[in-house]
Design a protein around this motif. Structure first.
Motif, short mmCIF file in Angstrom:
data_model
loop_
_atom_site.label_atom_id
_atom_site.label_comp_id
_atom_site.label_asym_id
_atom_site.label_seq_id
_atom_site.Cartn_x
_atom_site.Cartn_y
_atom_site.Cartn_z
N ARG A 356 94.74 -15.50 -34.77
CA ARG A 356 94.48 -16.51 -35.80
C ARG A 356 93.01 -16.61 -36.19
NH1 ARG A 356 97.89 -21.96 -35.20
NH2 ARG A 356 97.58 -21.78 -37.46
N ASP A 358 91.04 -14.75 -38.11
CA ASP A 358 90.74 -14.58 -39.53
C ASP A 358 91.27 -15.74 -40.35
OD1 ASP A 358 89.59 -12.75 -41.57
OD2 ASP A 358 91.65 -12.76 -42.34
N GLU A 359 92.42 -16.25 -39.97
CA GLU A 359 92.97 -17.43 -40.63
C GLU A 359 91.99 -18.60 -40.49
OE1 GLU A 359 96.75 -20.54 -40.15
OE2 GLU A 359 96.58 -18.78 -38.85
N ARG A 362 88.90 -18.01 -42.77
CA ARG A 362 89.15 -18.27 -44.19
C ARG A 362 89.26 -19.77 -44.47
NH1 ARG A 362 93.91 -16.63 -45.04
NH2 ARG A 362 94.44 -15.39 -43.20
N GLN A 363 89.96 -20.50 -43.60
CA GLN A 363 90.13 -21.93 -43.83
C GLN A 363 88.81 -22.68 -43.65
OE1 GLN A 363 93.37 -23.75 -41.69
NE2 GLN A 363 92.66 -25.83 -42.12
N MET A 415 94.53 -25.22 -34.37
CA MET A 415 94.96 -23.85 -34.04
C MET A 415 94.99 -23.60 -32.54
SD MET A 415 93.19 -21.53 -37.02
CE MET A 415 93.58 -21.83 -38.76
#
Length: 465
Positions: A356, A358-359, A362-363, A415
């Motif tokens: 997670r 990269d997620e 980006r967020q 996360m």
């Protein structure tokens, strides 16, 4: 109870002018650490040269209810070594030296104020290797490394600092000495008490000596920089490196394209390879024992990556100077404070599930920009789930630390990550500890603190109130 100045009078006699600094002689560097928190006003800086002096200091301060903040190299980023106003800073900068180096047992016994780089060099001189490595190696001390459970560049192979420690000597808040200098890998004689102090940020005791675990000196080092098109490919390359190199994989560092451009275009670090249309640069390092045997493993990995079409561009180190140049791109963040690069900024050290990361990037990037006007770049030890974030609002003074922290740490919590991967909690991350630890865990931490320091005199206000 005697007054604080009367207590210091006794300590002045014990420590002498080199060991007790106060008033105009109080060093400014001991008022805070690299957290950029405002300088504190401690009563004095005490600089013991022996464990016995540490014991004496702790007994006196405990008897007179004077707060004590242990200090190492002062390279922490979370305020963990910033002293309290009216208390004393306990600097271990004079408690240095390597007391024993056992090539057969592969251990080294050192005093807590010894710089990390000194430990590394001493091991190398006898053909051994101490794998902990940080950018601040020349300034940070081994005691500080233990107190924060430092991570660094080789966690994927050797683990965190606690994995490199066999025994410690520590002094409790009341001056009780715990001589736990175990030298054996296997020792199940009761509780492993040293683990209480590793990562406790000096809130439970003062580490004075340590027995470190050493390894054989690597016989060869191979490295490559690979440019890949997306994060899914990063994960594929990581899987291949783990499978084909196994325990020889010593580093797997990933730099997002935005970080890469800051490092190579703004910080002036020479780019060993062009990013082009890539999304990430991966630094893969392997440490082996024999270049003819282990080097072929690395070559096989690179051939596999090319055959599978995973790499857009790349460079393979042909010398130690090439390896140093590769790492220079990863270490370029040290130059970001230069106004010609980024200038004032906010740094974050978080841990996330690798899938997670990269997620998260980006967020976090989108929310920091949309809500605060903050730019951000991302890089880190992706092989062990540790991501670093550098965020800044151009021309803002001060930088929006609290607002940016709220965004970054909220996403980390959502996360199932950790707000601190390798730098500790200190004071700056205290409000966000509940995002990574349950109420029952924090309650147990408080109970341990109460048991070992019932008066709350040892590094107070750190981790939790």
């Amino acid at each position: 109870m005697v007054l604080a100045q009367d207590c210091l009078s006794e300590l002045r006699d014990l420590l002498g002018p080199l060991g007790c600094k106060e008033g105009a002689d109080l060093p400014s560097r001991n008022r805070t650490d690299w957290s950029f928190l405002p300088p504190a006003s401690p009563l004095a800086v005490l600089r013991p040269a022996t464990t016995g002096e540490v014991v004496h200091i702790m007994r006196h301060c405990h008897a007179n209810q004077i707060t004590v903040t242990p200090q190492g190299g002062l390279t922490g980023l979370c305020g963990g070594a910033r002293p309290t106003d009216g208390g004393v800073a306990l600097s271990l900068e004079r408690l240095t030296g390597i007391e024993d180096l056992d090539p057969v047992g592969m251990t080294m016994t050192v005093r807590a104020g010894t710089p990390l780089e000194t430990v590394q060099k001493a091991a190398a001189e006898v053909g051994l290797f101490f794998p902990l490595d940080l950018g601040a190696r020349g300034s940070c001390t081994i005691g500080g490394n233990l107190s924060t459970n430092a991570g660094g560049n080789r966690v994927i192979r050797y683990g965190m600092t606690r994995d490199l420690v066999l025994g410690i000597e520590a002094v409790l808040a009341d001056g009780t000495l715990l001589p736990m200098l175990n030298r054996m890998i296997k020792n199940n004689a009761g509780y492993d008490l040293k683990q209480l102090f590793l990562g406790s940020e000096g809130t439970l005791g003062v580490i004075t000596r340590v027995v470190l675990r050493l390894y054989p000196q690597p016989g060869c080092t191979s490295a490559a920089l690979c440019i890949v098109p997306d994060y899914e490919t990063v994960l594929s390359v990581l899987g291949a490196a783990r499978k084909r190199l196994g325990p020889l994989l010593s580093a797997f560092e990933v730099m997002w394209a935005d970080y890469w451009h800051q490092a190579t275009d703004r910080a002036g670090i020479r780019a060993p390879v062009a990013m082009g249309k890539g999304s990430h640069a991966i630094l893969i390092e392997m440490q082996g024992l024999d270049s003819e045997i282990d080097g072929t493993r690395f070559d096989s990995l690179l051939e596999h990556l090319l055959e599978e079409g995973l790499v857009l561009n790349g460079a393979v180190a042909q010398s130690l100077s090439d390896i140093t140049a590769f790492w220079a791109t990863r270490d370029a963040a040290a130059e970001f404070a230069n106004p010609a690069v980024i200038g004032p900024h906010i740094s974050f050290d978080v841990g996330l599930p690798v899938a997670r990361m990269d997620e998260f990037a980006r967020q976090a990037k989108a929310e920091l920009l949309d809500q605060l006007g903050c730019h951000s770049v991302f890089y880190g030890h992706v092989g062990d789930g540790n991501l670093h974030v550098v965020a800044w609002k151009p021309d803002a003074d001060p930088q929006p630390l609290d607002a940016a922290s709220g965004i970054v740490y909220r996403i980390v919590g959502e996360m199932d990550g950790t707000v601190s991967a390798e730098h500790g909690i200190g004071t700056l991350k205290k409000p966000y500890l509940p995002l990574s630890r349950s109420p029952s865990e924090i309650a147990l931490m408080r109970q341990v603190k109460q048991a070992l320091d019932p008066q709350g005199l040892l590094n107070p206000t750190k981790i939790f109130d």
